[in-house]
Design a protein around this motif. Structure first.
Motif, PDB file in Angstrom:
ATOM      1  N   GLU B 115       0.828  -1.210   0.000  1.00 31.19           N
ATOM      2  CA  GLU B 115       0.000   0.000   0.000  1.00 31.19           C
ATOM      3  C   GLU B 115       0.861   1.259   0.000  1.00 31.19           C
ATOM      4  O   GLU B 115       0.537   2.244  -0.661  1.00 31.19           O
ATOM      5  CB  GLU B 115      -0.983  -0.014   1.167  1.00 31.19           C
ATOM      6  CG  GLU B 115      -1.960  -1.218   1.133  1.00 31.19           C
ATOM      7  CD  GLU B 115      -2.505  -1.526  -0.268  1.00 31.19           C
ATOM      8  OE1 GLU B 115      -2.909  -0.574  -0.967  1.00 31.19           O
ATOM      9  OE2 GLU B 115      -2.492  -2.715  -0.668  1.00 31.19           O
ATOM     10  N   ARG B 116       1.962   1.203   0.723  1.00 32.92           N
ATOM     11  CA  ARG B 116       2.857   2.374   0.731  1.00 32.92           C
ATOM     12  C   ARG B 116       3.496   2.566  -0.636  1.00 32.92           C
ATOM     13  O   ARG B 116       3.668   3.685  -1.111  1.00 32.92           O
ATOM     14  CB  ARG B 116       3.952   2.179   1.770  1.00 32.92           C
ATOM     15  CG  ARG B 116       3.392   2.208   3.166  1.00 32.92           C
ATOM     16  CD  ARG B 116       4.437   2.695   4.136  1.00 32.92           C
ATOM     17  NE  ARG B 116       3.918   2.587   5.480  1.00 32.92           N
ATOM     18  CZ  ARG B 116       4.248   3.403   6.466  1.00 32.92           C
ATOM     19  NH1 ARG B 116       5.115   4.377   6.243  1.00 32.92           N
ATOM     20  NH2 ARG B 116       3.739   3.252   7.653  1.00 32.92           N
ATOM     21  N   ASP B 118       2.218   1.664  -3.444  1.00 36.38           N
ATOM     22  CA  ASP B 118       1.146   2.151  -4.309  1.00 36.38           C
ATOM     23  C   ASP B 118       1.001   3.669  -4.169  1.00 36.38           C
ATOM     24  O   ASP B 118       0.924   4.410  -5.155  1.00 36.38           O
ATOM     25  CB  ASP B 118      -0.156   1.445  -3.925  1.00 36.38           C
ATOM     26  CG  ASP B 118      -1.314   1.810  -4.830  1.00 36.38           C
ATOM     27  OD1 ASP B 118      -1.111   1.871  -6.069  1.00 36.38           O
ATOM     28  OD2 ASP B 118      -2.428   2.037  -4.320  1.00 36.38           O
ATOM     29  N   THR B 119       0.981   4.116  -2.921  1.00 34.22           N
ATOM     30  CA  THR B 119       0.868   5.551  -2.659  1.00 34.22           C
ATOM     31  C   THR B 119       2.058   6.298  -3.236  1.00 34.22           C
ATOM     32  O   THR B 119       1.916   7.332  -3.891  1.00 34.22           O
ATOM     33  CB  THR B 119       0.803   5.801  -1.141  1.00 34.22           C
ATOM     34  OG1 THR B 119      -0.320   5.092  -0.617  1.00 34.22           O
ATOM     35  CG2 THR B 119       0.669   7.292  -0.836  1.00 34.22           C
ATOM     36  N   HIS B 123      -0.621   5.684  -7.097  1.00 35.44           N
ATOM     37  CA  HIS B 123      -1.752   4.816  -7.453  1.00 35.44           C
ATOM     38  C   HIS B 123      -1.880   4.594  -8.956  1.00 35.44           C
ATOM     39  O   HIS B 123      -2.929   4.876  -9.547  1.00 35.44           O
ATOM     40  CB  HIS B 123      -3.061   5.396  -6.913  1.00 35.44           C
ATOM     41  CG  HIS B 123      -3.006   5.699  -5.449  1.00 35.44           C
ATOM     42  ND1 HIS B 123      -2.988   4.698  -4.489  1.00 35.44           N
ATOM     43  CD2 HIS B 123      -2.930   6.870  -4.778  1.00 35.44           C
ATOM     44  CE1 HIS B 123      -2.917   5.267  -3.287  1.00 35.44           C
ATOM     45  NE2 HIS B 123      -2.878   6.579  -3.429  1.00 35.44           N
TER      46      HIS B 123
END
Lengths: 225, 225
Positions: B115-116, B118-119, B123
């Motif tokens: 998720e990090r 991705d950020t 995204h």
DNA sequence: ATTTATTTTTAGATTAGCCTAAATTTGTTA
DNA sequence: TAACAAATTTAGGCTAATCTAAAAATAAAT
């Protein structure tokens, strides 16, 4: 240079860690503790590694890395620490969260990846815990540092690393704002419990326990007075 | 959700890849080819996976992912494609070099890391080959795209992906400057060998073989005339 | 509908990496 | 130096993941 399994790589790293500094070979028991496997399994693996000429092993005499083994271990540490820099600098993890992830990332095999990562990060020489990152030839940067416990009254310095890498210690340091680069002056040393009073960043006094003093690396600065 | 071995994860991905699109289950042979192991080993593994409820397996009827298995496979693809974006965008690898590295990186286990990443990458919804990156819930972005082979004379579009991911094809496209985002107009279609003449980026004409046409995805644009 | 070919499964073995329990060696202490 | 303790190795076994060869089931073709 054959491809090693992650397990084999972890043994090499463990042996490196144990024998870092000392000239004595790493004992079976020490390795067993470091990699959390039984002593019997260690004997097993050590024999395999010596067949691959990654370690020198003589029965009941402990093991020592060969130059080949040393090179691999050093490269693993390079990768580990570079990934830690990436995780902290780019993905904003905190310094107590990155070890386990880097432990996995260090095993990624790619001729180019490490060097590109190194370039991308701007060739950092120290990781987020202040540990030196060996260069592509395996050379470690050296820094003259002492434990806070070794500072004498009136001396000044900056926080450059930790001896204890545990999550608990790192998080505690965060709370105290004793992060890498913090400026410290030793104001007083208490004989009673070996705690000290310091001035942090020329703005705040605090008391630190003996245990903290023994686990915090300081680079001395010439006192300005 | 227990931790799977890399091997198990690779089987799930293979099954996903094979049955993507079709409702028919993946055959032992197809999986065997995809993961490059013997059919006997596949039968073995498939039984293990079905015990873990990651696949539905009935003797000689092939396998299908369960929702649990599908979720894991999708997450692996998410990780794979995000790492590919990282390698290309941040470490300046070219699109034909990143697959093998991402194949390793996708197995890193960390609740936060993906998720990090991705950020950090902003995204992205597509990887460097134009393949959609599933979101955290496993949803794939959809894009209306056709093969260059399906374009008719006069139609225009932009290059958005490839069907063939081979190094050879990707490197060939690079040479032709047929990179993602390139603008194309189909000028002529030759019946003889099914090759086409296109206008690239409104500036250069070129002939493309049937094979290229069948492996290049185009997103149609309304023709401006 | 039989034969032939293909696909899949079973059977039996192998290797890496681990374990426990027992044997051996080395070190320490009385 | 004899006895005990600690460290190390050996022996025997286990599991995951693989293999080859053979058997069984399914599909294709004459």
């Amino acid at each position: 240079m054959q491809d090693l399994s992650q397990t084999e790589e972890n043994y090499l790293k463990a042996i490196f860690k144990i024998s870092e500094g000392t000239p004595t070979p790493a004992s079976t028991n020490a390795i067993s503790a470091e990699v959390s496997t039984s002593a019997a399994s260690v004997t097993d693996m050590v024999i395999r590694l010596s067949k691959k000429e990654l370690v020198d092993y003589k029965k009941r005499k402990g093991v020592r890395l060969t130059s080949k083994g040393l090179q691999i271990a050093t490269h693993l540490i390079r990768k580990h620490r570079l990934w830690e820099v990436f995780l902290v600098e780019k993905l904003s993890f905190s310094w107590d969260e990155v070890h386990d992830i880097a432990e996995q990332l260090e095993h990624i095999k790619s001729p180019d990846l490490v060097e590109r990562l190194d370039t991308y990060l701007g060739h950092p020489r120290f990781d987020p815990h202040g540990d030196p990152i060996p260069d592509a030839d395996g050379k470690f940067a050296f820094r003259k540092q002492v434990l806070l416990a070794e500072l004498t009254r009136g001396e000044q310095g900056i926080v450059v690393g930790v001896q204890d890498h545990s999550t608990a210690f790192l998080q505690y340091l965060d709370q105290l704002q004793l992060i890498l680069g913090a400026q410290i002056e030793l104001l007083e040393r208490f004989v009673y419990d070996e705690s000290v009073k310091i001035m942090l960043n020329n703005s705040r006094e605090m008391i630190l326990s003996k245990k903290v003093c023994q686990n915090l690396f300081i680079q001395k600065q010439p006192s300005l007075k």
